[in-house]
Design a protein around this motif. Structure first.
Motif: not given
Length: 139
Positions: A76-98
């Motif tokens: 369960i990952f409540f993301r903030d889609p309206l704010t740029a995240q400095p670690h966005e590549p890590d977030v994308t990788a986590l979603i990809r792994l799921c």
């Protein structure tokens, strides 16, 4: 089941509210969270939570490693889609792994509610198969 709880800064209170509302379900499972999120949920609920680093310091990657080893059953990952995240590549990788490891993932409260209610009814028991346990596949 092993459940990861993650929330971006602007979504932390939403996740705390969600976990509090479904605390009787969450307390039956093993909980993991990124640093600050886990601390705030623990303080609000008293639930036992294994905490990793904060997301920007590698916590997303630590949870990703558990997913890659089939040691996480639901995220369960409540993301903030309206704010740029400095670690966005890590977030994308986590979603990809799921997606790669068939780990159910909720990125908003609506989907999280469907998943947590499904968890309560045994609809996620098939994940035990991936951990080498005897799954309850039929209802």
């Amino acid at each position: 089941m092993n459940i990861a709880l993650i929330a971006h800064d602007r979504k932390k209170q939403d996740l705390i509210t969600f976990v509090t509302a479904y605390q009787p379900i969450f307390e039956k499972h093993v909980l993991f969270a990124t640093g600050t999120t886990g601390l705030k949920i623990h303080e609000a609920t008293g639930l036992s939570i294994e905490r990793f680093q904060s997301g920007p310091l590698g916590g997303d990657q630590e949870i990703g490693a558990k997913i890659a080893k089939n040691q996480m059953d639901l995220v369960i990952f409540f993301r903030d889609p309206l704010t740029a995240q400095p670690h966005e590549p890590d977030v994308t990788a986590l979603i990809r792994l799921c997606d790669v490891y068939n780990v159910p993932l909720a990125t908003n409260m609506g989907t999280a509610e469907v998943l947590i209610r499904g968890l309560e009814h045994g609809d996620v028991d098939w994940r035990a198969y991936f951990r080498g346990q005897n799954p309850r596949l039929e209802k």
